[in-house]
Design a protein around this motif. Structure first.
Motif, PDB file in Angstrom:
ATOM      1  N   GLN A   1       0.832  -1.199   0.000  1.00  0.00           N
ATOM      2  CA  GLN A   1       0.000   0.000   0.000  1.00  0.00           C
ATOM      3  C   GLN A   1       0.868   1.250   0.000  1.00  0.00           C
ATOM      4  O   GLN A   1       0.558   2.245  -0.675  1.00  0.00           O
ATOM      5  CB  GLN A   1      -0.924  -0.014   1.215  1.00  0.00           C
ATOM      6  N   LYS A   2       1.977   1.201   0.722  1.00  0.00           N
ATOM      7  CA  LYS A   2       2.899   2.335   0.766  1.00  0.00           C
ATOM      8  C   LYS A   2       3.496   2.592  -0.617  1.00  0.00           C
ATOM      9  O   LYS A   2       3.593   3.748  -1.054  1.00  0.00           O
ATOM     10  CB  LYS A   2       4.018   2.032   1.771  1.00  0.00           C
ATOM     11  N   LEU A   3       3.876   1.521  -1.303  1.00  0.00           N
ATOM     12  CA  LEU A   3       4.444   1.661  -2.648  1.00  0.00           C
ATOM     13  C   LEU A   3       3.420   2.269  -3.607  1.00  0.00           C
ATOM     14  O   LEU A   3       3.747   3.168  -4.395  1.00  0.00           O
ATOM     15  CB  LEU A   3       4.897   0.290  -3.162  1.00  0.00           C
ATOM     16  N   ALA A   4       2.188   1.785  -3.542  1.00  0.00           N
ATOM     17  CA  ALA A   4       1.139   2.333  -4.408  1.00  0.00           C
ATOM     18  C   ALA A   4       0.914   3.810  -4.120  1.00  0.00           C
ATOM     19  O   ALA A   4       0.700   4.605  -5.045  1.00  0.00           O
ATOM     20  CB  ALA A   4      -0.160   1.544  -4.211  1.00  0.00           C
ATOM     21  N   SER A   5       0.982   4.192  -2.855  1.00  0.00           N
ATOM     22  CA  SER A   5       0.785   5.591  -2.480  1.00  0.00           C
ATOM     23  C   SER A   5       1.910   6.467  -3.022  1.00  0.00           C
ATOM     24  O   SER A   5       1.663   7.573  -3.534  1.00  0.00           O
ATOM     25  CB  SER A   5       0.712   5.715  -0.956  1.00  0.00           C
TER      26      SER A   5
END
Length: 619
Positions: free
Chosen positions: A579-583
């Protein structure tokens, strides 16, 4: 829900009845695939007026182009606002070229994409306003004249979610599955219509409306192939497949249709670079097999079983012919006595208990054989480049032609793969695009094995693998050129610079697949920080020295390249770090972080698209 639609005049637009999903409140995505053919005043792809009178705030949503400048524009009216919110790109789109436009709202931010690239965004939260008026396609409003779209609209999509950049790019050049995903609440495919004189000529010759649609597809295919082949196909590919179709013959037979795209014609001798000529023939007193054998000196044969009878042994393909499939297309085989290449074609059929109940009216693509001469060169067996066959009665599904550019691009992509992978022409003849698809699937398997190597090294293992020209599909499935270890001045060396199919550029930096992307505190690891900083340095250098980079480094037209960092594996990401990477990717306009699995998935998605469009016997 679908709508045939083609706006080519200043006074045409279409209204569609209101449905609940066309009054989005929390999130929405509008996608339009179009070609602007002329300048108008605020050309609009889709809009919904705010009231029955044309007064501020005018619309509750709109995506199109601003003024007469062809600047892409996305507008939304938020609940309780008195003014509409607008985001706009800075660069005009080109006339006469396909454009993919997407406007998204996810509840917190508006974004505008052109060809899958973010060009404008604005943070804003809130509910969207609603309207009781009808939505208009091809105009600013259904309540007042204006904003006419001058060009062709190939497809319009409406989603009830704010789609991500990754989702947009995954499907922007592909046909959506039918039926489309549940989140797609409006799908409006469109098809080009023939000029009036073509329509009238065909009608006078006895062609039905369905047949005219099919002839129109054939004509458009040849014209578009000529436009695009010079860009997509490289020099060696053109040697095998040519970059110009000079004549298209369309034949109506008793039991089907045959279109062949010719490279040369007696009618065209002495004419330099002629326009594509369409020659329709009504030979419905003859069977397809009779027509084909006559035109090919008995070197192409159609084996078709009789309805309501069992498939006999004579109709089945010999077991020793590779890839033999009942009811489909056979490879080339050689007559052992004459050594003359021959083609056997089988229509696809439906059977019940071994009895043929229906011959399916599907498209079958045949590539004309190449013959190797004693000097090692190759010549084409027939004057036609490709031939398309449609068996049986036409249906609306057979001639339904949404987004012709997708089918065309898939065909050209498969042909280019054959050349990039250095497959010999005789293999290209025998197995067609399937051979290229199989080879690339093997390539992806080899790359996955390499990435699992315990002591993998970036310089010794990964870079040499991706440097191989046959493997560049992993770097970018539709790229034109790749420069490995490209030097920029005396200070920088980029792992790879890629020139994409739309002439944009991407700088790619590689890191190891077995390093972490994040720390335990969910901060980017030092490898990620280092890779992103290198990309920034490369792009900053190009921005400041664009003229010298273009001239001295041989990168024509380079301007504001994107940057991609490839690092790590997906299996090492937790739900939190994923999720952090997508953000991070969502918030970055110019730089993207991809895992090595993302490279593989991107290539596999294109393969699946090509496989669906080409290897399927239906359009």
């Amino acid at each position: 829900m679908s709508l045939q639609f083609n706006v080519g005049e200043m006074d045409q637009f279409v209204t569609i009845h209101s449905i609940p999903e066309q009054n989005p409140q929390d999130a929405v995505t509008f996608e339009g695939i179009c070609v602007l053919m002329g300048d108008g005043q605020d050309p609009t792809i889709i809009a919904r007026p705010s009231s029955d009178s044309w007064k501020p705030p005018y619309v509750v949503y709109r995506i199109g182009f601003e003024g007469s400048n062809r600047l892409p524009e996305f507008q939304l009216l938020f609940k309780n606002d008195i003014e509409i919110t607008t985001i706009r790109g800075e660069h005009p789109v080109d006339l006469g070229k396909p454009t993919h436009l997407a406007g998204t709202y996810d509840g917190t931010e508006m974004r505008l994409y052109v060809h899958g690239r973010l060009v404008a965004s604005l943070k804003k939260a809130g509910k969207l306003a609603c309207s009781k008026e009808s939505t208009a396609i091809g105009a600013r409003s259904s309540t007042a004249i204006g904003g006419f779209f001058v060009g062709t609209l190939q497809e319009l999509r409406i989603w009830r979610t704010g789609r991500t950049e990754e989702e947009i790019n995954l499907w922007k050049d592909r046909l959506l599955p039918l039926p489309p995903p549940e989140t797609c609440v409006g799908l409006y495919p469109c098809e080009p219509s023939p000029p009036n004189y073509v329509h009238d000529t065909l009608k006078a010759q006895g062609f039905s409306q369905l047949e005219i649609s099919l002839v129109n597809f054939v004509n458009w295919y040849g014209v578009e192939y000529n436009k695009r082949s010079k860009v997509v196909l490289k020099e060696r590919a053109c040697t095998y497949y040519s970059d110009t179709i000079k004549c298209i013959s369309f034949i109506k037979a008793k039991d089907g249709y045959w279109a062949f795209y010719e490279l040369t014609s007696e009618l065209l001798k002495g004419i330099d670079s002629p326009e594509t000529i369409l020659l329709p023939f009504d030979l419905s007193q003859n069977t397809l097999s009779e027509v084909v054998q006559r035109f090919t000196d008995n070197r192409v044969k159609i084996l078709s079983p009789e309805l309501n009878k069992s498939i006999g042994a004579a109709w089945r393909l010999p077991a020793d012919i590779p890839n033999a499939i009942d009811g489909f297309i056979s490879p080339i085989f050689r007559d052992r006595a004459s050594e003359i290449p021959r083609i056997s074609i089988h229509p696809k059929v439906r059977t019940e208990d071994g009895i043929v109940t229906e011959i399916l009216p599907n498209r079958v693509r045949v590539i004309a054989p190449l013959i190797q001469l004693p000097d090692g060169s190759f010549v084409r067996q027939f004057t036609w480049l490709f031939a398309d066959f449609w068996f049986g009665e036409l249906t609306r599904e057979t001639v339904y032609l949404p987004v012709i550019t997708h089918l065309l691009r898939a065909d050209l992509q498969a042909l280019q793969w054959l050349v990039d992978l250095a497959l010999p022409p005789e293999l290209a003849v025998e197995d067609g695009p399937e051979q290229a698809i199989h080879a690339i699937e093997q390539l992806l398997h080899e790359f996955e094995k390499l990435l699992d190597k315990p002591d993998i090294d970036e310089v010794q293992d990964i870079q040499p693998f991706l440097k191989n020209s046959k493997h560049r599909v992993l770097l970018s499935p539709q790229c034109k050129e790749v420069w490995p270890q490209k030097q920029l001045g005396n200070k920088h060396q980029v792992d790879f610079i890629v020139r994409e199919y739309d002439d944009s550029y991407t700088a790619i930096e590689l890191k190891l697949p077995n390093v972490p992307l994040f720390t335990k505190a969910l901060n980017p690891s030092h490898q990620v920080k280092d890779g992103l900083q290198q990309l920034r340095d490369y792009c900053d250098y190009i921005d400041l020295n664009r003229d010298s980079v273009e001239r001295e480094e041989g990168l024509p037209g380079i301007i504001q390249p994107r940057g991609i960092l490839v690092i790590g594996r997906r299996k090492d990401l937790s739900p939190e770090t994923a999720q952090k990477l997508a953000s991070i990717n969502r918030d970055s306009v110019r730089f993207t972080i991809m895992t090595y699995d993302d490279l593989i998935d991107r290539a596999r998605a294109l393969i699946n698209s090509v496989k669906t469009l080409i290897m399927s016997s239906s359009i």
